[in-house]
Design a protein around this motif. Structure first.
Motif, mmCIF file in Angstrom:
data_model
loop_
_atom_site.group_PDB
_atom_site.id
_atom_site.type_symbol
_atom_site.label_atom_id
_atom_site.label_comp_id
_atom_site.label_asym_id
_atom_site.label_seq_id
_atom_site.Cartn_x
_atom_site.Cartn_y
_atom_site.Cartn_z
ATOM 1 N N TRP A 29 -27.380 -16.802 22.356
ATOM 2 C CA TRP A 29 -26.876 -16.831 23.725
ATOM 3 C C TRP A 29 -27.148 -15.567 24.522
ATOM 4 O O TRP A 29 -27.160 -15.617 25.756
ATOM 5 N N GLY A 32 -30.159 -15.566 27.196
ATOM 6 C CA GLY A 32 -29.860 -16.406 28.362
ATOM 7 C C GLY A 32 -28.837 -15.762 29.283
ATOM 8 O O GLY A 32 -28.893 -15.932 30.501
ATOM 9 N N MET A 33 -27.908 -15.019 28.696
ATOM 10 C CA MET A 33 -26.889 -14.348 29.511
ATOM 11 C C MET A 33 -27.489 -13.192 30.299
ATOM 12 O O MET A 33 -27.053 -12.904 31.410
ATOM 13 N N GLN A 35 -30.904 -12.801 31.096
ATOM 14 C CA GLN A 35 -32.001 -13.217 31.975
ATOM 15 C C GLN A 35 -31.893 -14.725 32.183
ATOM 16 O O GLN A 35 -32.450 -15.504 31.422
ATOM 17 N N HIS A 36 -31.175 -15.098 33.201
ATOM 18 C CA HIS A 36 -30.962 -16.525 33.417
ATOM 19 C C HIS A 36 -31.368 -16.932 34.823
ATOM 20 O O HIS A 36 -31.422 -16.123 35.739
ATOM 21 N N THR A 37 -31.637 -18.212 34.926
ATOM 22 C CA THR A 37 -31.898 -18.803 36.231
ATOM 23 C C THR A 37 -30.583 -19.370 36.755
ATOM 24 O O THR A 37 -29.627 -19.560 35.999
ATOM 25 N N TRP A 40 -29.672 -22.586 34.896
ATOM 26 C CA TRP A 40 -29.149 -22.297 33.553
ATOM 27 C C TRP A 40 -27.709 -21.824 33.663
ATOM 28 O O TRP A 40 -26.846 -22.264 32.901
ATOM 29 N N ALA A 41 -27.446 -20.933 34.589
ATOM 30 C CA ALA A 41 -26.091 -20.388 34.744
ATOM 31 C C ALA A 41 -25.096 -21.495 35.091
ATOM 32 O O ALA A 41 -23.961 -21.494 34.602
ATOM 33 N N ASN A 44 -24.962 -23.688 31.675
ATOM 34 C CA ASN A 44 -24.624 -23.030 30.417
ATOM 35 C C ASN A 44 -23.845 -21.732 30.563
ATOM 36 O O ASN A 44 -23.523 -21.108 29.548
ATOM 37 N N GLY A 45 -23.551 -21.319 31.769
ATOM 38 C CA GLY A 45 -22.909 -20.029 31.974
ATOM 39 C C GLY A 45 -21.542 -19.904 31.325
ATOM 40 O O GLY A 45 -21.240 -18.897 30.676
ATOM 41 N N GLY A 48 -22.027 -20.063 27.497
ATOM 42 C CA GLY A 48 -22.648 -18.811 27.057
ATOM 43 C C GLY A 48 -21.662 -17.667 27.048
ATOM 44 O O GLY A 48 -21.628 -16.861 26.106
#
Length: 136
Positions: A29, A32-33, A35-37, A40-41, A44-45, A48
């Motif tokens: 995780w 992604g936390m 460097q996220h789009t 995604w946030a 999955n924010g 995550g």
């Protein structure tokens, strides 16, 4: 049963398990936390953030392996529920996607390994046999 009754090898096994959870969640995780789009946030924010928080709290298990047992019990409980209620039925009906199958194997690993690590006599004594704290 006191903390002293739990053998040192068991405490160190618990510590290793806390490290395994910490590293696994951070690797899964963390990127992604950091460097996220935005999509995604949005998807999955929250999950995550929860997983990274669990990872950080597991670090307390290095110092206090027995006091952090509820975290491992929670891990075992949610993974067992997910396997029985979501993963296995999807797999049984040939409806599991590759992502679901990967999650199923990861959760199954936790369902198999966690009970081997937990000090069940200590848990039984401190969470079931020991008198409850007063309500008033």
């Amino acid at each position: 049963m006191t903390d002293q009754d739990v053998p040192l090898w068991r405490l160190n096994l618990l510590r290793a398990f806390y490290v395994l959870i910490t590293v696994g969640l951070a690797v899964t995780w963390g990127p992604g936390m950091l460097q996220h789009t935005d999509p995604w946030a949005q998807r999955n924010g929250v999950l995550g953030s929860l997983m990274i928080a669990v990872s950080l709290v597991c670090l307390l298990g290095l110092r206090y392996p027995l006091q952090m047992l509820p975290l491992l019990i929670w891990e075992l409980t949610w993974k067992t529920i997910w396997v029985l209620v979501i993963g296995y039925p999807l797999w049984l009906n040939d409806a599991a996607t590759p992502a679901v199958t990967a999650n199923l194997y990861a959760c199954l690993m936790g369902v198999v390994l966690t009970p081997l690590v937990l000090p069940w006599r200590y848990i039984a004594h401190h969470y079931f046999r020991k008198p409850a704290q007063r309500w008033r």
